[in-house]
Scaffold this motif. Sequence first.
Motif, PDB file in Angstrom:
ATOM      1  N   ARG A 210     -48.580   6.496  32.255  1.00  0.00           N
ATOM      2  CA  ARG A 210     -48.959   7.658  31.668  1.00  0.00           C
ATOM      3  C   ARG A 210     -48.758   7.458  30.019  1.00  0.00           C
ATOM      4  O   ARG A 210     -49.743   7.967  29.278  1.00  0.00           O
ATOM      5  CB  ARG A 210     -48.174   8.795  32.130  1.00  0.00           C
ATOM      6  N   ARG A 211     -47.682   6.899  29.816  1.00  0.00           N
ATOM      7  CA  ARG A 211     -47.328   6.599  28.302  1.00  0.00           C
ATOM      8  C   ARG A 211     -48.417   5.931  27.478  1.00  0.00           C
ATOM      9  O   ARG A 211     -48.940   5.979  26.304  1.00  0.00           O
ATOM     10  CB  ARG A 211     -45.894   6.116  27.997  1.00  0.00           C
ATOM     11  N   ARG A 214     -51.715   7.661  27.066  1.00  0.00           N
ATOM     12  CA  ARG A 214     -51.396   8.734  25.853  1.00  0.00           C
ATOM     13  C   ARG A 214     -51.547   7.908  24.790  1.00  0.00           C
ATOM     14  O   ARG A 214     -52.308   8.804  23.731  1.00  0.00           O
ATOM     15  CB  ARG A 214     -50.170   9.599  26.216  1.00  0.00           C
ATOM     16  N   ARG A 218     -54.611   9.143  22.184  1.00  0.00           N
ATOM     17  CA  ARG A 218     -54.189   9.541  20.542  1.00  0.00           C
ATOM     18  C   ARG A 218     -55.162   8.613  19.778  1.00  0.00           C
ATOM     19  O   ARG A 218     -55.243   9.084  18.739  1.00  0.00           O
ATOM     20  CB  ARG A 218     -52.616   9.334  20.422  1.00  0.00           C
ATOM     21  N   GLY A 233     -58.249  15.474  25.296  1.00  0.00           N
ATOM     22  CA  GLY A 233     -56.919  15.907  24.957  1.00  0.00           C
ATOM     23  C   GLY A 233     -57.025  17.196  24.041  1.00  0.00           C
ATOM     24  O   GLY A 233     -57.887  17.491  23.347  1.00  0.00           O
TER      25      GLY A 233
END
Length: 368
Positions: A210-211, A214, A218, A233
């Motif tokens: 998940r990191r 993300r 981003r 997002g």
Amino acid sequence: DGTELTAKPKRSFYAARDLYKYRHQYPNFKDLRYQNDLCNLRFYKNKIPFKPDGVYIEEVLNKWKGDYEKLEHNHTYIQWLFPLREQGLNFYAKELTTYEIEEFKKTKEAIRRFLLAYKMMLEFFGIKLIDKTGNVARAANWQERFQHLNESQHNYLRITRILKSLGELGYESFKSPLVKFILHEALVEDTIPNIKQSALEYFVYTIRDRRERRKLLRFAQQHYMPSEHFIWGPPRKQKSEGSKTNKKTASPISIHNSYISKHKKPKEPKSTSASGSSAGKATEERKVELRKNREENDQDEEEMNFDAVRQNNSEKNSDTDTGQLSKSEEIHDTSDRKEDASHSKKDDENLNKDCGNHPGTIEKDLCD
């Protein structure tokens, strides 16, 4: 036509469901049935050819490498080169099983050929593998291949399959560098702009960590144009504005309640100025009355409801400020009742049963 071109993109429910199953190790119930088949492993050990073409893996790696026409127009080899635990378009290709995956990882010959197949397909896309950690860069023929990749969108399905297969066969760490490279070329360099939708819809969500997902989202959000069309997002501006509106709506209520509490303080001595002996007598009398007259209290409740209705009608005709004042008085009166009833727990429970369940009541004397 102009409105369609500027329309905000929509998330694909099919893509989200498909990749959610993949990330959570979609259980394959055919493990027992195909446990002894191991056709994918035998193909990579160069023991059987892939069907229906009848070509062995060594021939694919040696003779098909650099033959971009064959790699482009043949649609049966990709399921054999990058097997998955799901059925593809080539029904001759068998699905991977968990047992076969473990055996595949133990076979150095199969792993070596799998990495060669990965390099071959990267070169077909105009990308090269530069180290053992999975980092990639532009190949020598990147301009020609990027133009082709930008136009032939069926290759986006192949990239999704390659990313999934990397994760199945022990190369999960290779995914993030490839996806980051594709996003950079699509959003920053604008060399393959047509791929950005598939990259954000499919490629990013093949990554199980998940990191890492993300981080990629981003990065994409910073470079996506137009920025208001980024739907993968929540924008930070909307979050900050929402929190500000919540604060703004909450502050007048707190100020008004504090203003009302200041005006309610003179009424407190009515209930608290009595001595301890008189308060004890009052509580004992209330206990006797509550035990003996429960049936009469039911009638009193009906009268209180009727009085509350009449008072609400009178409040509607008054100003909004007085209406808010009466509501705060209700809250303060109920708190006063709780403070008076704190001398005995049993008395507190009876009061909650008899008058606490009627939020419309206002006059404290009736509940007493």
